[in-house]
Design a protein around this motif. Sequence first.
Motif, PDB file in Angstrom:
ATOM      1  N   GLU A 269      16.195  20.551 -65.670  1.00 28.89           N
ATOM      2  CA  GLU A 269      15.595  19.667 -65.490  1.00 28.89           C
ATOM      3  C   GLU A 269      13.970  20.277 -65.638  1.00 28.89           C
ATOM      4  OE1 GLU A 269      16.384  18.343 -61.338  1.00 28.89           O
ATOM      5  OE2 GLU A 269      18.164  17.392 -61.885  1.00 28.89           O
ATOM      6  N   SER A 271      13.095  22.803 -67.275  1.00 35.17           N
ATOM      7  CA  SER A 271      13.101  22.727 -68.921  1.00 35.17           C
ATOM      8  C   SER A 271      12.720  21.584 -69.577  1.00 35.17           C
ATOM      9  CB  SER A 271      14.010  23.343 -69.504  1.00 35.17           C
ATOM     10  OG  SER A 271      14.155  23.450 -70.967  1.00 35.17           O
ATOM     11  N   HIS A 272      13.232  20.411 -69.081  1.00 32.38           N
ATOM     12  CA  HIS A 272      12.914  18.999 -69.680  1.00 32.38           C
ATOM     13  C   HIS A 272      11.457  18.583 -68.996  1.00 32.38           C
ATOM     14  CE1 HIS A 272      16.623  18.450 -71.283  1.00 32.38           C
ATOM     15  NE2 HIS A 272      17.273  18.279 -70.269  1.00 32.38           N
ATOM     16  N   GLU A 275       8.926  20.657 -71.228  1.00 31.20           N
ATOM     17  CA  GLU A 275       8.731  20.304 -72.628  1.00 31.20           C
ATOM     18  C   GLU A 275       7.972  18.851 -72.648  1.00 31.20           C
ATOM     19  OE1 GLU A 275      12.595  19.479 -74.101  1.00 31.20           O
ATOM     20  OE2 GLU A 275      13.553  21.567 -74.422  1.00 31.20           O
TER      21      GLU A 275
END
Length: 308
Positions: A269, A271-272, A275
């Motif tokens: 999560e 990481s998302h 991003e």
Amino acid sequence: MLDYEWTFDFPVPLAFVLFRALFHSYAFQKLEQTYKNRLFQYAGIKEEDKPFYLNMELAFQQYVRGQRPETEKIYRNMHTHVWDMRQINPKVYYTEYQIYFDGQLGKWEDTLEREVTIHVSVPEGTETIRIVLNDKNGIYKLRSICAQDGCSEIKNYKSNAQLQIFDDFYFTQIPEIEIKNGQYREIIMKYQVLEADSHCMEQMITALKDAEQYRQAYGAAKQDVQAYEKAYHTADRAWKEYEQAYHTADRAWKEYECAYLESEKKCVEYSHMIEACTEKCCSLEEELKQIHNSLWWKLRSKIGRFKK
């Protein structure tokens, strides 16, 4: 076992069978009451049960005899005479003892009793006293050897017995006791002839020694079993502790695994989110570049310098 040819269609108490075997034993009846009680106790026969087993024996004898009269009543009706075997054959209870002082015969007597008490005065200067208990081999119970007034017990004596069990001495030859004189003025010795002139003393002694070896081997085996049981219980306790530790570690590992999966999920999560933030930053940077390159921004910069 006695009368083992008799069978019944109901269980007979083992204690009663043992009681009969002891009660009808000639050797058992010759023992002192103390030893009789010990044997009864060893056989598991309680004192309060003896009258009950005796009544069972009387009932059994009545069952065997049926309507026939008792042998004792037949003897009384026949007016038979009971002879004293000692009058017919004195050798039955004949006991002959001899006392030697430094190898010289000092006293010789015989008796028709199995219970023998010797009172002997010791000549001055005697070094060795040898007492011949009887002229026959057998089993002799040495009750006591006392000096002078009978209160000072003598223990430094030797015998030619092949086996000694407590105060019972087993002789395969003429029984002798040797005493080193310690300035004794008088010796009082008491002993009992349990068995005399036996033809199977060597076999009896061998059997008793074998029994003692078996008893010692049994004791050693019992100690080994106890040691094994102790080791087994120790190992069993260690195994249970290991199982408990294993279950604790397994539970901790499962908790760690759950926590790891949860953190991995959160990492995905995050990481998302990173991003998304990165895209947003790039978009903002692009907008900022456009603003910096715009005519309005350039004009604003010049106006700012002008104001300064």
